[in-house]
Write an enzyme that holds these catalytic residues in place. Sequence first.
Site, PDB file in Angstrom:
ATOM      1  N   ASN A   3     -36.030  19.572  15.450  1.00  0.00           N
ATOM      2  CA  ASN A   3     -37.150  20.519  15.570  1.00  0.00           C
ATOM      3  C   ASN A   3     -37.718  20.474  16.975  1.00  0.00           C
ATOM      4  OD1 ASN A   3     -37.150  21.041  12.762  1.00  0.00           O
ATOM      5  ND2 ASN A   3     -38.570  19.338  12.387  1.00  0.00           N
TER       6      ASN A   3
ATOM      7  N   GLY B  30     -34.440  13.787  12.061  1.00  0.00           N
ATOM      8  CA  GLY B  30     -33.065  13.379  12.345  1.00  0.00           C
ATOM      9  C   GLY B  30     -32.855  13.154  13.831  1.00  0.00           C
TER      10      GLY B  30
ATOM     11  N   GLU C 253     -35.125  16.491   5.641  1.00  0.00           N
ATOM     12  CA  GLU C 253     -35.523  17.783   6.227  1.00  0.00           C
ATOM     13  C   GLU C 253     -34.349  18.752   6.278  1.00  0.00           C
ATOM     14  OE1 GLU C 253     -39.434  16.898   8.968  1.00  0.00           O
ATOM     15  OE2 GLU C 253     -37.479  16.834   9.967  1.00  0.00           O
TER      16      GLU C 253
ATOM     17  N   GLY D  77     -47.517  -3.662   8.335  1.00  0.00           N
ATOM     18  CA  GLY D  77     -46.102  -3.999   8.552  1.00  0.00           C
ATOM     19  C   GLY D  77     -45.227  -3.449   7.445  1.00  0.00           C
TER      20      GLY D  77
ATOM     21  N   ASP E 165     -50.633   8.096  18.999  1.00  0.00           N
ATOM     22  CA  ASP E 165     -49.999   9.125  18.150  1.00  0.00           C
ATOM     23  C   ASP E 165     -48.914   8.453  17.310  1.00  0.00           C
ATOM     24  OD1 ASP E 165     -48.759  11.333  17.052  1.00  0.00           O
ATOM     25  OD2 ASP E 165     -48.013  12.125  18.961  1.00  0.00           O
TER      26      ASP E 165
ATOM     27  N   ALA F 135     -43.286  10.101  14.792  1.00  0.00           N
ATOM     28  CA  ALA F 135     -41.968   9.506  15.052  1.00  0.00           C
ATOM     29  C   ALA F 135     -41.953   7.979  15.023  1.00  0.00           C
ATOM     30  CB  ALA F 135     -41.339  10.007  16.359  1.00  0.00           C
ATOM     31  N   ALA F 136     -43.075   7.350  14.662  1.00  0.00           N
ATOM     32  CA  ALA F 136     -43.060   5.879  14.561  1.00  0.00           C
ATOM     33  C   ALA F 136     -42.080   5.457  13.463  1.00  0.00           C
ATOM     34  CB  ALA F 136     -44.456   5.349  14.264  1.00  0.00           C
ATOM     35  N   GLY F 137     -42.103   6.166  12.336  1.00  0.00           N
ATOM     36  CA  GLY F 137     -41.185   5.842  11.237  1.00  0.00           C
ATOM     37  C   GLY F 137     -39.733   6.087  11.641  1.00  0.00           C
ATOM     38  N   ASP F 138     -39.500   7.155  12.402  1.00  0.00           N
ATOM     39  CA  ASP F 138     -38.131   7.454  12.853  1.00  0.00           C
ATOM     40  C   ASP F 138     -37.637   6.359  13.802  1.00  0.00           C
ATOM     41  OD1 ASP F 138     -38.406   9.876  11.460  1.00  0.00           O
ATOM     42  OD2 ASP F 138     -39.217  10.882  13.232  1.00  0.00           O
TER      43      ASP F 138
HETATM   44  O1  RIB Z   1     -41.217  12.259  11.941  1.00  0.00           O
HETATM   45  C1  RIB Z   1     -41.799  13.073  12.932  1.00  0.00           C
HETATM   46  C2  RIB Z   1     -41.136  14.429  12.931  1.00  0.00           C
HETATM   47  O2  RIB Z   1     -41.437  15.097  11.730  1.00  0.00           O
HETATM   48  C3  RIB Z   1     -41.632  15.361  14.025  1.00  0.00           C
HETATM   49  O3  RIB Z   1     -40.923  15.199  15.224  1.00  0.00           O
HETATM   50  C4  RIB Z   1     -41.477  16.735  13.385  1.00  0.00           C
HETATM   51  O4  RIB Z   1     -40.503  17.526  13.990  1.00  0.00           O
HETATM   52  C5  RIB Z   1     -41.171  16.479  11.916  1.00  0.00           C
HETATM   53  O5  RIB Z   1     -39.838  16.648  11.639  1.00  0.00           O
END
Ligand code: RIB
Length: 309
Positions: A7, A37, A139, A226, A247, A250-253
Amino acid sequence: MVVGSLNMDFVVQVERLPAPGETVLGSDFKTIPGGKGANQACAAGRLGGSAVHARMIGRVGVDSFGDQLKASLAAAGVDVSSVMGTRAQPTGVALIWVEDSGQNSIVVASGANWSLSAADIESVRSAFHGARCALFQLETPLEAVSAAMAAARGQGALTILDPAPAQPLSSDLLSSVSVLTPNEPEACILLGRPAARVGPAEALELASALRARGPAAVVLKLGDQGCLYADASQTLRSPAFRVEAVDSTAAGDTFNAGLAVALAEGHPIGEALRFANAAAAISVTRLGAQSSVPSRAEVEEFLRQRSVE
Ligand code: RIB
């Protein structure tokens, strides 16, 4: 190997998130590469040592956002030759409000991501050859996730599923998952329970209820508490690192990619969780999705500093 969404994120910082029906003024508008992703692929590329080769499978529109997203991944060392173009749909976008506390609110318009199909996965099947670890999120359509997970399992790869955005999932799919990584609300949705914040005792029960649905292991993400890891033979907790939050996007990613990289490199689970927590903690101190993902050197330096403090 990462299978999932790409995205372009439209980001505005606000003092506080608006209530329904309310208008608030925000900061300058920014476009930042994102998508769960693509964020995981970008993080795998930046966090992986020289032996890690990150590859992304997904769909973008044939437009400038699609080009920018592929370029962002390529710059992180990710192979984007299996990112396909869709003429009928634009590249996915996400509208993101980030408040001063670091919390955010995200709405995704999936666009081309939603045209990723099981047939697409079949068409890039050779890309799975030799994969050690495969990362998934929700997603893209479930049929694509299931087909890709089967292809990854066929190669003996470790499969890591981030069940976000959460939805009920079949036991069939969950049984193909090596490591399931929900946060608390996602765990409750997967189990068909009302959303609840959980304490230490409930976290253990939640993790074992999730394991009973099929995944070999569960990492329950508990935010600033944690995470809790549980498999058939052990449970362990890995504390979060305290940082100044800007912010959490994307911490989880970043966490999932850090976990994947460390496990693919053969590190024991306790070390892998610590590495993943450190990478996620750094990402929280910066604005945006891929703009916030640290390099491996930054994570190693962060861990060195924290171990002498
Ligand atoms: O996990 C964060 C992401 O969720 C963002 O980058 C946004 O695009 C959504 O997919």
